[in-house]
Enzyme design. Sequence first.
Site, PDB file in Angstrom:
ATOM      1  N   ASP A 131      38.110  12.093  15.219  1.00 29.67           N
ATOM      2  CA  ASP A 131      38.955  10.918  15.429  1.00 29.67           C
ATOM      3  C   ASP A 131      39.685  11.175  16.738  1.00 29.67           C
ATOM      4  O   ASP A 131      40.558  12.064  16.811  1.00 29.67           O
ATOM      5  CB  ASP A 131      39.942  10.768  14.267  1.00 29.67           C
ATOM      6  CG  ASP A 131      40.852   9.559  14.457  1.00 29.67           C
ATOM      7  OD1 ASP A 131      40.991   9.073  15.598  1.00 29.67           O
ATOM      8  OD2 ASP A 131      41.436   9.112  13.450  1.00 29.67           O
TER       9      ASP A 131
ATOM     10  N   ASN B 186      34.124   4.974  25.625  1.00 29.00           N
ATOM     11  CA  ASN B 186      33.627   3.731  25.041  1.00 29.00           C
ATOM     12  C   ASN B 186      34.258   3.408  23.686  1.00 29.00           C
ATOM     13  O   ASN B 186      34.375   2.234  23.328  1.00 29.00           O
ATOM     14  CB  ASN B 186      32.099   3.864  24.907  1.00 29.00           C
ATOM     15  CG  ASN B 186      31.503   2.828  23.988  1.00 29.00           C
ATOM     16  OD1 ASN B 186      31.347   1.665  24.364  1.00 29.00           O
ATOM     17  ND2 ASN B 186      31.169   3.238  22.760  1.00 29.00           N
TER      18      ASN B 186
ATOM     19  N   TYR C 179      44.507  -5.322  21.774  1.00 31.85           N
ATOM     20  CA  TYR C 179      43.183  -4.972  22.316  1.00 31.85           C
ATOM     21  C   TYR C 179      43.096  -5.382  23.788  1.00 31.85           C
ATOM     22  O   TYR C 179      42.682  -4.593  24.642  1.00 31.85           O
ATOM     23  CB  TYR C 179      42.100  -5.673  21.494  1.00 31.85           C
ATOM     24  CG  TYR C 179      40.684  -5.493  22.018  1.00 31.85           C
ATOM     25  CD1 TYR C 179      39.944  -4.356  21.708  1.00 31.85           C
ATOM     26  CD2 TYR C 179      40.082  -6.473  22.822  1.00 31.85           C
ATOM     27  CE1 TYR C 179      38.650  -4.192  22.181  1.00 31.85           C
ATOM     28  CE2 TYR C 179      38.786  -6.307  23.295  1.00 31.85           C
ATOM     29  CZ  TYR C 179      38.070  -5.171  22.969  1.00 31.85           C
ATOM     30  OH  TYR C 179      36.781  -5.006  23.445  1.00 31.85           O
TER      31      TYR C 179
ATOM     32  N   ALA D  72      45.504  -5.950  25.908  1.00 32.78           N
ATOM     33  CA  ALA D  72      46.424  -5.142  26.713  1.00 32.78           C
ATOM     34  C   ALA D  72      45.820  -3.767  26.984  1.00 32.78           C
ATOM     35  O   ALA D  72      45.904  -3.240  28.102  1.00 32.78           O
ATOM     36  CB  ALA D  72      47.760  -5.001  25.994  1.00 32.78           C
ATOM     37  N   ALA D  73      45.207  -3.187  25.962  1.00 34.78           N
ATOM     38  CA  ALA D  73      44.599  -1.856  26.133  1.00 34.78           C
ATOM     39  C   ALA D  73      43.484  -1.909  27.171  1.00 34.78           C
ATOM     40  O   ALA D  73      43.355  -1.014  28.010  1.00 34.78           O
ATOM     41  CB  ALA D  73      44.060  -1.360  24.793  1.00 34.78           C
ATOM     42  N   LYS D  74      42.662  -2.956  27.126  1.00 35.39           N
ATOM     43  CA  LYS D  74      41.539  -3.042  28.068  1.00 35.39           C
ATOM     44  C   LYS D  74      42.043  -3.228  29.500  1.00 35.39           C
ATOM     45  O   LYS D  74      41.484  -2.672  30.436  1.00 35.39           O
ATOM     46  CB  LYS D  74      40.595  -4.178  27.666  1.00 35.39           C
ATOM     47  CG  LYS D  74      39.814  -3.899  26.388  1.00 35.39           C
ATOM     48  CD  LYS D  74      39.009  -2.606  26.490  1.00 35.39           C
ATOM     49  CE  LYS D  74      38.129  -2.337  25.298  1.00 35.39           C
ATOM     50  NZ  LYS D  74      37.526  -0.984  25.327  1.00 35.39           N
TER      51      LYS D  74
END
Length: 258
Positions: A69, A96, A164, A166-168
């Site tokens: 993890d 990825n 999601y 924001a993370a990208k």
Amino acid sequence: MSEANATETRGGGTGTRGARVLVTGGTSGYGRALAGEFAARGARVIVVGRDGRRLAQAERDGLHAVRADLTVPGDRQAVLAAVRDRFGGLDTVVQNAAVQTPVPLLGGDLERTRGLVERELDADLAAPLAFTVEVLPLLERRGGTVAFVTSTLGFAPKQSAPAYCAAKAGLTAFALSLRYQLRREAPGMRSAVVTLPLVATPMTEGRAQGTMPVGEAARRTVRALERGAQDIDIGKARVFRLLHRLAPRRAARITRDS
Ligand SMILES: NC(=O)c1ccc[n+]([C@@H]2O[C@H](COP(=O)([O-])OP(=O)(O)OC[C@H]3O[C@@H](n4cnc5c(N)ncnc54)[C@H](OP(=O)(O)O)[C@@H]3O)[C@@H](O)[C@H]2O)c1
């Protein structure tokens, strides 16, 4: 020019035959197809994921599989130890692994909402950033590549998955800063940003319309990396980026409720 938009290349590409490659989240979807594509071109590939069944299948398919993890620091250390043990070092790392969780920001339980945001940022941003720092010493100084897998949602977000998106966006900014540092300190190395359109994977299950087959996305990615590309827009991501530049409101209308 092919659809993979190689806007920036430096020093030509690197061959895949004999290369040592690590793909996080290489047990499912696009990551699994990418790992298969690298292997088919003669690379030795380690895939990392959490699900034991998928890891076992990857081993049966001839890949090296490591259970971890990536949000857990000790698990990341175990991955690095496995890399040292099996390959000695790496030529390419593909960041990825990711999850995508719907997060309604208003009207729900505050603690629960905050937990969802934190978990998503941990998996999709904090973990790949930390792992990049940790894996850099294992990468070949001449020709080593870190590739970050991101999405058109990183610049044209959708309403349902704010963390999601924001993370990208954060992943892209980090990749570019890293690129500038490498340019000064280790000019043989690359930091690539792979922007995917909608690809048919477990993450997008039930949204068959307009998705690109994973095999095709993987082939285009590996070819672009071999050419030494660092800004890699796959398929419709290229056209969509152009639309976003020329008509941002129109682009926003396409993605915000997607
Ligand atoms: N599919 C699309 O349309 C699309 C579009 C744009 C960008 N992307 C990006 O492409 C990448 C691949 O997505 P996909 O669609 O192929 O998704 P997927 O099939 O759900 O695969 C995600 C992979 O990430 C792994 N993973 C997730 N969290 C992890 C963790 N904490 N530690 C270790 N492994 C973890 C999963 O393995 P386990 O579950 O076994 O842990 C799985 O192998 C992601 O970065 C995604 O954001 C996808």
